[in-house]
Design an enzyme around this catalytic site. Structure first.
Site, PDB file in Angstrom:
ATOM      1  N   GLU A   1      -3.324  -7.182 -10.696  1.00 16.94           N
ATOM      2  CA  GLU A   1      -2.897  -6.068 -11.041  1.00 16.94           C
ATOM      3  C   GLU A   1      -3.062  -5.905 -12.579  1.00 16.94           C
ATOM      4  O   GLU A   1      -3.128  -6.948 -13.426  1.00 16.94           O
ATOM      5  CB  GLU A   1      -1.672  -5.892 -10.874  1.00 16.94           C
ATOM      6  CG  GLU A   1      -1.414  -5.972  -9.164  1.00 16.94           C
ATOM      7  CD  GLU A   1       0.081  -5.912  -8.348  1.00 16.94           C
ATOM      8  OE1 GLU A   1       0.564  -5.384  -9.046  1.00 16.94           O
ATOM      9  OE2 GLU A   1      -0.113  -6.257  -7.459  1.00 16.94           O
TER      10      GLU A   1
ATOM     11  N   HIS B   1       4.345   5.205 -12.671  1.00  9.11           N
ATOM     12  CA  HIS B   1       2.916   4.141 -11.792  1.00  9.11           C
ATOM     13  C   HIS B   1       1.940   4.908 -11.843  1.00  9.11           C
ATOM     14  O   HIS B   1       1.818   6.339 -11.787  1.00  9.11           O
ATOM     15  CB  HIS B   1       3.318   3.785 -10.253  1.00  9.11           C
ATOM     16  CG  HIS B   1       2.497   2.706  -9.923  1.00  9.11           C
ATOM     17  ND1 HIS B   1       0.628   2.995  -9.537  1.00  9.11           N
ATOM     18  CD2 HIS B   1       2.856   1.860  -9.790  1.00  9.11           C
ATOM     19  CE1 HIS B   1       0.640   2.302  -8.798  1.00  9.11           C
ATOM     20  NE2 HIS B   1       1.210   1.034  -9.479  1.00  9.11           N
TER      21      HIS B   1
ATOM     22  N   HIS C   1       8.237   5.367 -11.872  1.00  8.40           N
ATOM     23  CA  HIS C   1       8.417   4.691 -10.931  1.00  8.40           C
ATOM     24  C   HIS C   1       9.235   3.165 -11.356  1.00  8.40           C
ATOM     25  O   HIS C   1       9.902   2.678  -9.832  1.00  8.40           O
ATOM     26  CB  HIS C   1       7.294   3.683 -10.744  1.00  8.40           C
ATOM     27  CG  HIS C   1       6.455   2.485 -10.423  1.00  8.40           C
ATOM     28  ND1 HIS C   1       6.273   2.179  -8.917  1.00  8.40           N
ATOM     29  CD2 HIS C   1       6.126   1.303 -10.772  1.00  8.40           C
ATOM     30  CE1 HIS C   1       6.700   1.091  -8.065  1.00  8.40           C
ATOM     31  NE2 HIS C   1       5.785   1.023  -9.117  1.00  8.40           N
TER      32      HIS C   1
ATOM     33  N   ARG D   1       7.462  -3.101 -18.133  1.00  8.59           N
ATOM     34  CA  ARG D   1       7.334  -4.335 -17.612  1.00  8.59           C
ATOM     35  C   ARG D   1       5.419  -4.388 -16.481  1.00  8.59           C
ATOM     36  O   ARG D   1       4.542  -2.794 -16.226  1.00  8.59           O
ATOM     37  CB  ARG D   1       7.956  -4.132 -16.095  1.00  8.59           C
ATOM     38  CG  ARG D   1       7.463  -4.950 -14.977  1.00  8.59           C
ATOM     39  CD  ARG D   1       8.253  -4.088 -13.625  1.00  8.59           C
ATOM     40  NE  ARG D   1       7.880  -3.380 -13.292  1.00  8.59           N
ATOM     41  CZ  ARG D   1       7.715  -2.956 -11.926  1.00  8.59           C
ATOM     42  NH1 ARG D   1       7.222  -4.201 -11.000  1.00  8.59           N
ATOM     43  NH2 ARG D   1       6.642  -1.696 -11.522  1.00  8.59           N
TER      44      ARG D   1
HETATM   45  P1  FAD Z   1      16.752  -1.965  -3.858  1.00  8.55           P
HETATM   46  O1  FAD Z   1      15.562  -3.050  -3.644  1.00  8.55           O
HETATM   47  O2  FAD Z   1      16.499  -0.763  -4.294  1.00  8.55           O
HETATM   48  O3  FAD Z   1      18.218  -1.736  -3.251  1.00  8.55           O
HETATM   49  C1  FAD Z   1      18.898  -1.526  -4.019  1.00  8.55           C
HETATM   50  C2  FAD Z   1      20.612  -1.183  -3.267  1.00  8.55           C
HETATM   51  O4  FAD Z   1      21.393  -0.761  -2.941  1.00  8.55           O
HETATM   52  C3  FAD Z   1      20.214  -0.120  -1.467  1.00  8.55           C
HETATM   53  O5  FAD Z   1      20.561  -1.122  -0.543  1.00  8.55           O
HETATM   54  C4  FAD Z   1      20.864   0.745  -1.599  1.00  8.55           C
HETATM   55  O6  FAD Z   1      21.484   1.186  -0.711  1.00  8.55           O
HETATM   56  C5  FAD Z   1      22.296   0.285  -1.845  1.00  8.55           C
HETATM   57  N1  FAD Z   1      23.136   1.070  -3.956  1.00  8.55           N
HETATM   58  C6  FAD Z   1      21.934   1.978  -4.437  1.00  8.55           C
HETATM   59  N2  FAD Z   1      23.465   2.640  -4.763  1.00  8.55           N
HETATM   60  C7  FAD Z   1      24.512   2.582  -3.783  1.00  8.55           C
HETATM   61  C8  FAD Z   1      25.616   3.053  -4.157  1.00  8.55           C
HETATM   62  N3  FAD Z   1      26.335   3.487  -4.911  1.00  8.55           N
HETATM   63  N4  FAD Z   1      26.134   2.267  -2.916  1.00  8.55           N
HETATM   64  C9  FAD Z   1      25.912   1.544  -1.536  1.00  8.55           C
HETATM   65  N5  FAD Z   1      24.659   0.806  -1.981  1.00  8.55           N
HETATM   66  C10 FAD Z   1      23.795   1.244  -3.310  1.00  8.55           C
HETATM   67  N6  FAD Z   1       7.595  -4.620  -7.611  1.00  8.55           N
HETATM   68  C11 FAD Z   1       6.802  -5.808  -7.633  1.00  8.55           C
HETATM   69  O7  FAD Z   1       7.244  -7.255  -8.371  1.00  8.55           O
HETATM   70  N7  FAD Z   1       5.645  -5.967  -7.201  1.00  8.55           N
HETATM   71  C12 FAD Z   1       5.913  -4.723  -6.200  1.00  8.55           C
HETATM   72  O8  FAD Z   1       4.809  -4.591  -5.567  1.00  8.55           O
HETATM   73  C13 FAD Z   1       6.151  -3.486  -6.149  1.00  8.55           C
HETATM   74  N8  FAD Z   1       5.998  -2.197  -5.572  1.00  8.55           N
HETATM   75  C14 FAD Z   1       6.339  -1.347  -5.777  1.00  8.55           C
HETATM   76  C15 FAD Z   1       5.970  -0.447  -4.831  1.00  8.55           C
HETATM   77  C16 FAD Z   1       7.259   0.587  -4.655  1.00  8.55           C
HETATM   78  C17 FAD Z   1       6.670   1.834  -3.784  1.00  8.55           C
HETATM   79  C18 FAD Z   1       8.493   0.715  -5.319  1.00  8.55           C
HETATM   80  C19 FAD Z   1       8.936   1.988  -4.889  1.00  8.55           C
HETATM   81  C20 FAD Z   1       8.886  -0.383  -6.487  1.00  8.55           C
HETATM   82  C21 FAD Z   1       7.997  -0.929  -6.792  1.00  8.55           C
HETATM   83  N9  FAD Z   1       8.253  -2.572  -6.890  1.00  8.55           N
HETATM   84  C22 FAD Z   1       7.418  -4.070  -7.247  1.00  8.55           C
HETATM   85  C23 FAD Z   1       9.475  -3.212  -7.548  1.00  8.55           C
HETATM   86  C24 FAD Z   1      10.110  -3.110  -7.356  1.00  8.55           C
HETATM   87  O9  FAD Z   1      10.041  -2.669  -5.932  1.00  8.55           O
HETATM   88  C25 FAD Z   1      11.847  -2.841  -7.213  1.00  8.55           C
HETATM   89  O10 FAD Z   1      11.960  -2.803  -8.777  1.00  8.55           O
HETATM   90  C26 FAD Z   1      12.587  -4.463  -6.577  1.00  8.55           C
HETATM   91  O11 FAD Z   1      12.274  -4.152  -5.024  1.00  8.55           O
HETATM   92  C27 FAD Z   1      14.397  -3.650  -7.008  1.00  8.55           C
HETATM   93  O12 FAD Z   1      15.481  -4.082  -5.665  1.00  8.55           O
HETATM   94  P2  FAD Z   1      16.718  -3.985  -5.510  1.00  8.55           P
HETATM   95  O13 FAD Z   1      16.974  -5.444  -5.217  1.00  8.55           O
HETATM   96  O14 FAD Z   1      17.134  -4.151  -7.244  1.00  8.55           O
HETATM   97  O15 FAD Z   1      16.745  -2.804  -5.214  1.00  8.55           O
HETATM   98  C1  SIN Z   2       2.003  -1.856  -6.941  1.00 13.13           C
HETATM   99  O1  SIN Z   2       1.820  -2.150  -5.876  1.00 13.13           O
HETATM  100  O2  SIN Z   2       0.987  -1.121  -7.612  1.00 13.13           O
HETATM  101  C2  SIN Z   2       3.512  -1.166  -7.707  1.00 13.13           C
HETATM  102  C3  SIN Z   2       3.274  -3.124  -8.174  1.00 13.13           C
HETATM  103  C4  SIN Z   2       4.871  -3.153  -9.387  1.00 13.13           C
HETATM  104  O3  SIN Z   2       5.319  -2.092  -9.173  1.00 13.13           O
HETATM  105  O4  SIN Z   2       4.868  -4.082 -10.051  1.00 13.13           O
END
Ligand code: FAD
Ligand code: SIN
Length: 539
Positions: free
Chosen positions: A115, A243, A352, A387
């Site tokens: 990427e 993104h 993003h 990032r």
């Molecule tokens: P999340 O997975 O967002 O989980 C958040 C949790 O907190 C949820 O369960 C929610 O319900 C809970 N929550 C929030 N507020 C409250 C509240 N007030 N009360 C109770 N619960 C709450 N990163 C990569 O490294 N590689 C990738 O390929 C990639 N692709 C991506 C594609 C997309 C479309 C997106 C949106 C992001 C992508 N990212 C990628 C970024 C990555 O997915 C996220 O940064 C990461 O998954 C975040 O994980 P997390 O556990 O911090 O939060």
């Molecule tokens: C993507 O798959 O392009 C998202 C990857 C990322 O946000 O790290």
């Protein structure tokens, strides 16, 4: 309610931490709160994969570290980058052991994608639905852990500190203590006082602050806003990553479908409305330049040609290979009449990822005692001003692990000390007297629309002082109106989220106003060059 370890969030960070603590401390109760269903998280939507130095023949820790530092544009914490890159590989091995499946080459080696900003192929993935696979594996793994309870539809409203015992708490209070949270149980419609010895915020991102985002509806920055209200330290909020290639669907507001950067890694080419492959004019790495550069280039092309999108051309790519690697994208495009073998895909940048967040140290500790943060809501120092793609799932696992290590150490040392001296039995229940059910939902929905529009129009990819000042004035008014509503109205997730998003908007704008330079994801035409002073903005 009382628990030992409280985890807020069921994405990769929350689940990884909960699983580890629960396995290591079988006599402790671990409770996970999630505001909707368990798997509705940013994690579930991750497409590209997890970056990790897997093939040591071509790749090395040094190269991954270097790529991360280049992307971060001078603001990464080098020690943290080294920790994440080096420890990340063991975390990937662990999640494989827990059942996550990554794609393999015919010879049995893991298939590695590439990427933007990566000098090597190092992204492990599960087709184009890596996050869905990780979330599945983690939720499956926690099922067999009897001391973990997942409570869905439970909306955390605020963090409890000594402020709730009547003490004055300010940013300069030296020992702010976290005693748990107030949480709205959406099934009973009651706000519970939830006491916990240790709390982890793993609440994810804040993309919903903008009009279009790749993030699902849950991504409203609740954790950051709660930590800020509790007087915790918040860092580098101006670095919002857009993104470059979200699927463009006219009139769409909210979550946009992502076209993973891995498509460009496999040969996809960006073209403007004249069909020109314009990235060559912006950066020698062309379509695989770091995201800030590609997103700004697209923004500039759209402004020049007066369009709302550019094209991602995959028509020259091998169909079989495309469908094998990106079946979800292929199907989604086909469902809206785009056959990627014949038609180009309309794409535009969308909010993003939040590179900043709740400031933590190398063990995931926030500035509030007994409160950890991990995943997208945290600012660990890894990402700096931008990032590197696929580094966030890695960071979430590494810091969930480190927070777990520190938690176990604390538990083994006994949780007395400062924390034990507070009379937690005097923490009051949530007060609802004097509030009434919301009569006019339009006040909430309309304010949300206003917020998203003003953030997209004035605090987007390209910023100016005038736009930021205007945004701040609009935010002030929205803040005032929403606080009045909050005081008088029964608590609802919609109102709390609006309030949190206004706070997050304020933190983004305030940090952007403080940064008198253009660096990484923050581009202000009034300060077009980088300053010699390397500084993190902490609020
Ligand atoms: P999340 O997975 O967002 O989980 C958040 C949790 O907190 C949820 O369960 C929610 O319900 C809970 N929550 C929030 N507020 C409250 C509240 N007030 N009360 C109770 N619960 C709450 N990163 C990569 O490294 N590689 C990738 O390929 C990639 N692709 C991506 C594609 C997309 C479309 C997106 C949106 C992001 C992508 N990212 C990628 C970024 C990555 O997915 C996220 O940064 C990461 O998954 C975040 O994980 P997390 O556990 O911090 O939060
Ligand atoms: C993507 O798959 O392009 C998202 C990857 C990322 O946000 O790290």
């Amino acid at each position: 309610m009382q628990t030992d370890i409280l985890v807020i969030g069921s994405g990769i960070a929350g689940l990884t931490y909960a699983l580890k603590v629960a396995k290591d401390c079988p006599d402790k109760k671990v409770t996970i709160f999630t505001k909707t269903i368990s798997d509705e998280t940013n994690t579930k939507y991750a497409q590209g994969g997890i970056a990790g130095v897997w093939n040591k023949e071509n790749d090395s820790f040094e190269k991954h570290i270097e790529d991360t530092l280049i992307s971060g544009d001078g603001l990464c914490n080098e020690g943290i980058v080294e920790i994440v890159v080096k420890e990340g590989v063991d975390r990937i091995r662990e999640i494989i052991k827990w059942g996550a499946r990554f794609d393999k080459e015919p010879d049995g080696d893991y298939a590695l994608g590439k990427e933007g900003g990566h000098s090597e192929f190092r992204v492990l993935h599960h087709k184009d639905i890596t996050g869905q696979e990780l979330e599945r594996a983690l939720l499956e793994a926690i099922k067999s852990q009897p001391n973990i309870e997942v409570i869905t539809h439970c909306f955390v409203v605020d963090i409890i500190t000594q402020h709730h015992l009547g003490y004055l708490v300010t940013k300069s209070t030296p020992d702010i203590e976290c005693f748990g949270v107030y949480a709205l149980n959406l099934r009973t419609k009651k706000i519970d006082k939830v006491l916990a010895s240790i709390t982890l915020l793993a609440t994810g991102g804040n993309g919903q602050v903008y009009r279009t985002t790749t993030n699902p509806a849950i991504a409203t920055g609740d954790g950051v806003a709660m930590a800020y209200r509790a007087k915790g330290r918040i860092e580098n909020m101006e670095f919002i990553q857009f993104h470059p290639t979200a699927l463009y669907e006219p009139g769409l507001r909210g979550q946009a479908f992502l076209i993973t950067e891995a498509v460009r890694g496999d040969g996809g080419i960006l073209r403007n409305s004249e069909g020109e492959a314009f990235m060559v004019r912006y950066d020698e790495r062309k379509d695989l330049a770091p995201r800030d550069i590609v997103a700004r280039a697209i923004d500039s092309e759209m402004k020049k040609t007066g369009t709302e999108q550019v094209w991602l051309d995959c028509t020259h790519m091998d169909k079989e290979k495309f469908v094998h690697h990106f079946p979800n994208i292929y199907d989604k495009c086909l469902s809206i009449g785009i056959d990627i073998t014949k038609n180009m895909i309309p794409v535009a940048p969308a909010a993003h990822y939040s590179c900043g967040g709740i400031k933590t140290d190398e063990w995931g500790r926030t500035s509030i005692n007994h409160l950890y943060a991990a995943g997208e809501c945290a600012s660990t120092g890894l990402h700096g001003a931008n990032r590197l793609a696929s580094n966030s799932l890695l960071e979430a696992m590494v810091f969930a692990h480190r927070a777990y290590m520190d938690t176990v150490k604390k538990i083994n040392n006994g949780l007395n000390g400062e924390w034990g001296r507070w009379n937690r039995q005097f923490i009051p229940d949530w007060r609802t007297e004097g509030t009434t059910a919301p009569k006019e939902m339009i006040l909430i929905t309309q304010s949300l629309k206003e917020l998203q529009l003003l953030m997209s129009d004035y605090v987007g990819i390209v910023r100016t002082n005038t736009r930021l000042e205007r945004a701040m004035r609009r935010l002030d008014l929205l803040h005032e109106e929403t606080e009045e509503l909050y005081k008088a109205t029964e608590i609802s997730p919609q109102l709390c989220q609006l309030r949190n998003m206004i706070t997050v908007g304020y933190l983004i704008v305030k940090s952007a106003i403080f940064r008198h330079e253009s660096r990484g994801l923050h581009y202000n035409t009034d300060y077009p060059v980088k300053s010699d002073l390397l500084q993190n903005i902490v609020l």
